[in-house]
Design a protein around this motif. Structure first.
Motif, PDB file in Angstrom:
ATOM      1  N   LYS A 270       0.829  -1.212   0.000  1.00  0.00           N
ATOM      2  CA  LYS A 270       0.000   0.000   0.000  1.00  0.00           C
ATOM      3  C   LYS A 270       0.861   1.259   0.000  1.00  0.00           C
ATOM      4  O   LYS A 270       0.440   2.308  -0.500  1.00  0.00           O
ATOM      5  CB  LYS A 270      -0.933  -0.008   1.207  1.00  0.00           C
ATOM      6  N   ASN A 273       1.303   2.206  -3.470  1.00  0.00           N
ATOM      7  CA  ASN A 273       0.072   2.225  -4.262  1.00  0.00           C
ATOM      8  C   ASN A 273      -0.223   0.951  -5.030  1.00  0.00           C
ATOM      9  O   ASN A 273      -0.694   0.986  -6.164  1.00  0.00           O
ATOM     10  CB  ASN A 273       0.095   3.388  -5.275  1.00  0.00           C
ATOM     11  N   LYS A 274       0.125  -0.192  -4.435  1.00  0.00           N
ATOM     12  CA  LYS A 274      -0.240  -1.453  -5.078  1.00  0.00           C
ATOM     13  C   LYS A 274      -1.309  -2.119  -4.219  1.00  0.00           C
ATOM     14  O   LYS A 274      -1.273  -2.033  -2.992  1.00  0.00           O
ATOM     15  CB  LYS A 274       0.965  -2.393  -5.195  1.00  0.00           C
ATOM     16  N   ASP A 275      -2.236  -2.794  -4.881  1.00  0.00           N
ATOM     17  CA  ASP A 275      -3.299  -3.489  -4.164  1.00  0.00           C
ATOM     18  C   ASP A 275      -2.793  -4.874  -3.752  1.00  0.00           C
ATOM     19  O   ASP A 275      -2.489  -5.709  -4.613  1.00  0.00           O
ATOM     20  CB  ASP A 275      -4.512  -3.618  -5.098  1.00  0.00           C
ATOM     21  N   GLU A 277      -4.186  -7.478  -2.790  1.00  0.00           N
ATOM     22  CA  GLU A 277      -4.978  -8.604  -3.297  1.00  0.00           C
ATOM     23  C   GLU A 277      -4.618  -8.952  -4.731  1.00  0.00           C
ATOM     24  O   GLU A 277      -4.955 -10.036  -5.224  1.00  0.00           O
ATOM     25  CB  GLU A 277      -6.474  -8.299  -3.183  1.00  0.00           C
ATOM     26  N   ARG A 278      -3.942  -8.036  -5.410  1.00  0.00           N
ATOM     27  CA  ARG A 278      -3.569  -8.314  -6.804  1.00  0.00           C
ATOM     28  C   ARG A 278      -2.098  -8.719  -6.928  1.00  0.00           C
ATOM     29  O   ARG A 278      -1.540  -8.756  -8.006  1.00  0.00           O
ATOM     30  CB  ARG A 278      -3.871  -7.097  -7.669  1.00  0.00           C
TER      31      ARG A 278
END
Lengths: 308, 521
Positions: A270, A273-275, A277-278
C-alpha cells in the motif's frame, strides 16, 4: 545431528517467544485490543532508519521479546545488488546495524548477517555499506556464495516448492530477523519480506520457472522469520528491484515491523500504491494461512516521528 | 669469485617475478591492484610488443627495454623474467633434489626447428592469425597452465580451508567458485605442461632453444650482445664443470666456446668454474667484426626487419579473420547467435582476435567467471581466446577488471562510465520460450537482472507482467540470458556485435518527491 537439534531448539524457542507475547497469528485473544506490547504490527513514519526501529521495537516490548539471552540470531537483509545506499536496491545499512545492536542488548550470543547476493557478492556487501555497518555493530558477516553451505529442506505444505536448499546458518540459528527493503519488482510486482526469503536459498532458477508467486508463498510456510522489518526509508518506486538510477528512488521514510510476514507485505504494497490482493504471493500467503493480508483485522501502532 | 654472485641475483629476481605472476593467475580476491600487475607484465615480451602495436604508446614498450637488455648482456628475459623459463628452472631444481644428480652435456643447436618455429609464428602473425603466438608465447602458455590447471587446485585448497574454519565458526576466509569451461579447453595446457616436464627433465632448457619463438628471437639478438659470457682460454683447464652445469647445453669444452645465442643467462657456469675462467667480458669491436656471420643468420635478421615493417601496416588488423558474418536473423524457439560476445574494451571481434594471445589472465581475474576460454567460438585459430559465456555468468555492470589487466591490449582499459555505455551485443527476445507466455506464471528474472532496463516487464493478462526489450539501450552484459530460467533454449539472449557500439542512454524520468504525511492503511 547438531543442525537438526538446532532447528528443533530454534523452532521451540521461537514458538515460546511468540506465544509469550501473543503475536502468533490466530492466537491473539488480546491481539486486537491495541494495548501496548500487543500490536500485530508497528508502522513508523519520519525520522532516520535507526531511531525508527528504536521506536518500533519499543512498542513491541523491546527486542527481548524476540531474542533471549545466549541465542544465535541471523539478520537477513537484502544485499542482492552492487549498489550504494542512495540507490536503495539493498537494505539501509544504518537500520541493519541498529537491529544487530538491539539483538546484542537483548543478550544474543552471536549475530550473523548474510545474503545470497545476485551480483558478485563481495562488491554487494561492500558497496551497500551493510558489511561495514554489521561488523561495526559486532555481527559476523558471512558470504552466501557457496552451495556447500546450503542444506536441503522439505517444504511440507508446499504446492510448487517441495524441496529447497537453505543456508545452514538459517537452519542452525535460534532467531531469524528478516530485514528486506521495499521495492517494485518487474515479475513479483513488489519485493519485501516474503520475497526476501529468496536470498536464503541456493536455487532460485526453479522458482522463476515454476510459478514464482506460489514458490514465494510456499517458502513462507516452512521458514518463518521471528520478526520482519521492512525498510521503506528509501524506496525504488519504478524499474525495480534494481533501479536504473537514483531517479527511481523516492525517500518515503516508512518502516513496517511485524511478526506477520504477509501483513508486512500487504502494508508495504500500500505504501507504493499497489493493491495487496492483486499481488500473487501476498494473496496466496493469506490463503495458505501464512499470515493475514487484511490490514483492517490487525491492531497496528502507527508512529509518526516529527523532525527534530 | 668475481661474478659468481650473479647467479644468486638471478635466482632471487626470478623467484620474485615468478611468484608474483603465478599469484595474479591464481588470485580470485582481487588482492593485487591492476596498475601493479600491468607494471610487472610490461616486461613480458610478446604481450608488451602487441600492446605497443595496439596502443602506439611508448609507455607500453617494455619489449624495447628487453631488446636493449639482450643487446647488452644476453637473454636475461629467459632466465629471470619469463615465468615459463623459471618454471623449468624450478622443475630442474626439484629434479636435482630428488634424484641427487642432474648434470648436463653439450647439445648441438637445432637450428631448423628453432628458426622454423620463429618464422612460422611471425608469418602467421603478419597474416593476421594469433594462433601460433597463442600456442607458443611462453608467458601465455604459463598463463594457460596456471589459470587452467593450477587455479582450480588453489581454489579447492582455499575452499577446504574455508570449510575447516567455518567449523570453528571463523568466517574470515570465504569460499570461492571455480567456473569450469569446456573440458577440451584444458587439453592444450596439459599438453604444454607435459612437454615442459619431459623436455626440462630430459634436456634442461631445450624448450627455450627449440620451440620458444621469443627465446630464438632474443637468441638472434644476443649474438650481437656487448657483454657476453666467454671462456678465458688462458685460464681454462678443460675440466668440463661448466658444461655439466649448463642447462642450455650451449658450452663446448672442446672448442672452449659458449654459444651465446642459446645461453639463457643462468650464470651457473660462472659460479661453477673452479678457475674463474668463465665470465662476462665486454666485446671489443675488433673481435666482433672478426666474427663470421652465417648467411642463414643474416636472412633471419632481415626477416625480423620485414616483420617490424609489416607491423606498421595499419590495415593488418582489418585483414584479420574477416570470416564471421555480421547479419543477424530473427529466429523462433532456438537462440541464434551469429557472433560470440567479446569482452568490454576489446572493440569487437576483429581487434580482439587479432591481439589476444590467450594468456588467460582476464579469465583468472574476472570476478564473475563470465570470461571463459573458448573452444571453437572464434574458430580454430582463436582457440582459448576468452569469450563472454552467458550460461556461466554475466558481466558485472560496474566492473572494468579485464581491461585493466590485459597485458596485450586485446582488451583496452575503459573508465567505468565508458564501460557502462559500451554495447557488446544486443538483446533478443523469443517470447514463445518465455515462461510468462507458456505457463502464465510470473517471472521477471531477466528484467530484475538488467542494469539498464533494456528488458522491462510490461502488463500482460491476469495481473501478470511480460518482458519487453529495448535493444538500443542494451549493453550486452548477458545478465538476462544468464538469469532466464527456461531450458534448453533461453527466451532471452545476447548476440554479440562484430564491432562494439555505443548504447543509447536509458531515459530517466525525474522523480517526484512528495512529502509523506500519512499511512495509506
Amino acid at each position: 545431528m547438531r543442525r537438526r537439534e538446532f532447528i528443533r531448539k530454534g523452532l521451540g524457542a521461537g514458538i515460546m517467544a511468540g506465544s509469550a507475547i501473543k503475536l502468533l497469528p490466530g492466537t491473539g485473544l488480546s491481539a486486537r485490543t491495541g494495548t501496548p506490547e500487543n500490536y500485530d504490527m508497528v508502522a513508523v513514519l519520519g525520522g532516520n532508519p535507526g531511531e525508527m526501529f528504536d521506536r518500533a521495537i519499543l512498542s513491541l516490548g523491546g527486542m527481548k521479546n524476540f531474542v533471549r539471552p545466549n541465542q544465535v540470531v541471523v539478520v537477513k537483509p537484502n544485499i542482492g545488488w552492487d549498489s550504494t545506499p542512495e540507490r536503495a536496491a539493498c537494505t539501509n545499512p544504518e537500520l541493519v546495524g541498529r537491529i544487530i545492536e538491539h539483538c546484542f542488548d537483548a543478550g544474543a550470543r552471536e549475530v550473523y548477517v548474510f545474503d545470497n547476493s545476485i551480483n558478485e557478492w563481495s562488491r554487494c556487501y561492500q558497496n551497500s555499506g551493510i558489511e561495514k555497518a554489521a561488523r561495526n555493530a559486532g555481527a559476523k558477516v558471512v558470504a552466501g556464495n557457496s552451495e556447500s553451505n546450503y542444506q536441503a529442506v522439505e517444504i511440507k505444505s508446499g504446492r510448487q516448492l517441495k524441496r529447497v536448499k537453505v543456508h545452514e546458518l538459517i537452519l542452525g540459528s535460534d532467531v531469524l530477523i528478516n530485514v528486506p527493503v521495499l521495492k517494485t519488482h518487474g515479475g513479483a510486482i513488489i519485493t519485501a519480506s516474503m520475497k526476501n526469503l529468496m536470498g536464503i536459498v541456493w536455487d532460485r532458477r526453479y522458482w522463476h520457472e515454476n510459478d514464482l508467486h506460489q514458490c514465494i508463498a510456499d517458502m513462507c510456510t516452512e521458514i518463518k522469520p521471528d520478526l520482519n522489518v521492512v525498510d521503506a526509508y528509501r524506496v525504488i518506486v519504478r524499474n525495480g528491484p534494481r533501479g536504473v538510477s537514483v531517479e527511481d528512488v523516492s525517500t518515503m521514510k516508512y518502516q513496517i515491523v511485524s511478526k506477520d510476514i504477509v501483513a508486512c507485505d500487504a502494508a508495504a504494497a500500500k505504501l507504493i500504491n499497489k493493491d495487496p490482493e492483486r499481488i500473487g504471493h501476498i494473496r496466496l500467503g493469506n490463503e495458505m494461512g501464512v499470515g493475514r493480508s487484511d490490514l483492517n483485522s490487525l491492531s497496528i501502532n502507527r508512529i509518526k516521528i516529527s523532525p527534530a | 669469485m668475481r661474478q659468481s654472485s650473479l647467479k644468486w641475483f638471478r635466482v632471487v629476481t626470478s623467484l620474485v617475478i615468478f611468484l608474483f605472476i603465478l599469484f595474479i593467475f591464481l588470485d580470485f580476491s582481487e588482492l593485487v591492484p591492476p596498475w601493479i600487475t600491468r607494471g610487472i607484465l610490461l616486461f613480458q615480451f610478446i604481450p608488451s610488443l602487441l600492446s605497443f602495436i595496439t596502443l602506439v604508446n611508448i609507455t607500453t614498450a617494455g619489449f624495447i627495454i628487453l631488446l636493449v637488455l639482450t643487446a647488452l648482456v644476453g637473454r636475461v628475459y629467459c632466465s629471470a623474467i619469463c615465468p615459463l623459463g623459471v618454471l623449468q628452472d624450478i622443475i630442474l631444481w626439484i629434479k636435482r633434489k630428488v634424484i641427487k644428480k642432474g648434470k648436463y652435456r653439450y647439445m648441438k643447436p637445432l637450428d631448423y626447428l628453432r628458426y622454423g618455429f620463429l618464422t612460422l609464428a611471425i608469418l602467421a602473425f603478419i597474416s593476421g592469425s594469433m594462433l601460433l603466438f597463442s600456442l607458443l608465447d611462453p608467458f601465455s602458455n604459463f598463463g594457460k597452465i596456471s589459470s587452467g590447471l593450477l587455479r582450480p587446485v588453489y581454489i579447492g585448497l582455499n575452499n577446504l580451508l574455508a570449510g575447516l574454519m567455518e567449523k570453528m565458526d571463523v568466517w574470515f576466509i570465504h569460499p570461492a567458485t571455480w567456473y569450469p569451461a569446456h573440458w577440451q579447453v584444458y587439453l592444450y595446457p596439459s599438453f604444454v605442461m607435459l612437454i615442459i616436464l619431459w623436455l626440462s627433465i630430459s634436456y634442461g632448457r631445450l624448450y627455450c632453444n627449440t620451440i620458444c619463438p621469443v627465446g630464438t628471437l632474443l637468441g638472434l639478438l644476443s649474438r650481437l650482445s656487448l657483454f657476453r659470457i666467454r671462456i678465458d682460454k688462458n685460464l681454462c683447464t678443460r675440466c668440463g664443470d661448466c658444461v655439466l652445469s649448463c642447462k642450455a647445453g650451449c658450452i663446448s669444452v672442446k672448442k672452449q666456446h659458449v654459444d651465446f645465442s642459446r645461453c639463457v643467462a643462468c650464470f651457473n657456469c660462472i659460479r661453477d668454474c673452479p678457475e674463474d675462467a668463465v665470465g662476462y667480458v665486454r666485446l671489443q669491436f675488433a673481435t666482433r667484426s672478426g666474427q663470421p656471420y652465417s648467411e642463414q643468420r643474416r636472412q633471419f635478421l632481415w626477416l625480423i626487419g620485414a616483420v617490424l615493417a609489416g607491423m606498421s601496416v595499419p590495415d593488418r588488423l582489418a585483414r584479420a579473420q574477416d570470416a564471421v558474418a555480421t547479419d543477424k536473423q530473427p529466429t523462433r524457439i532456438k537462440e541464434r547467435k551469429t557472433c560470440p560476445v567479446t569482452p568490454p574494451g576489446s572493440l569487437g571481434y576483429q581487434h580482439f582476435t587479432a591481439t589476444c594471445t590467450a594468456c588467460q589472465l582476464c579469465v583468472s581475474a574476472c570476478p564473475t567467471g563470465v570470461l571463459q576460454p573458448s573452444l571453437f567460438e572464434f574458430g580454430l585459430p582463436g582457440i582459448m581466446q576468452p569469450y563472454m559465456d552467458y550460461h556461466t555468468n554475466y558481466c558485472h555492470n560496474e566492473c572494468t577488471v579485464c581491461g585493466n589487466i590485459c597485458p596485450t591490449g586485446a582488451i583496452l582499459s575503459l573508465s567505468p562510465e565508458k564501460k557502462k555505455s559500451t554495447q557488446l551485443g544486443q538483446v533478443h527476445l523469443i517470447l514463445e520460450n518465455c515462461v510468462v507466455y507458456t505457463d502464465h506464471t510470473a517471472c521477471g528474472s531477466c528484467s530484475e537482472h538488467c542494469p539498464t532496463q533494456a528488458v522491462r516487464m510490461v502488463p500482460y493478462i491476469n495481473d501478470l507482467t511480460i518482458p519487453e526489450i529495448r535493444p538500443e539501450i542494451c549493453v550486452g552484459c548477458g545478465a538476462c540470458e544468464y538469469a532466464c530460467p527456461t531450458e534448453p533454449y533461453r527466451a532471452i539472449y545476447v548476440d554479440g556485435h562484430y564491432e562494439h557500439r555505443i548504447a543509447a542512454k536509458p531515459e530517466t524520468e525525474k522523480r517526484e518527491e512528495k512529502k509523506m504525511e500519512e499511512f495509506p492503511f
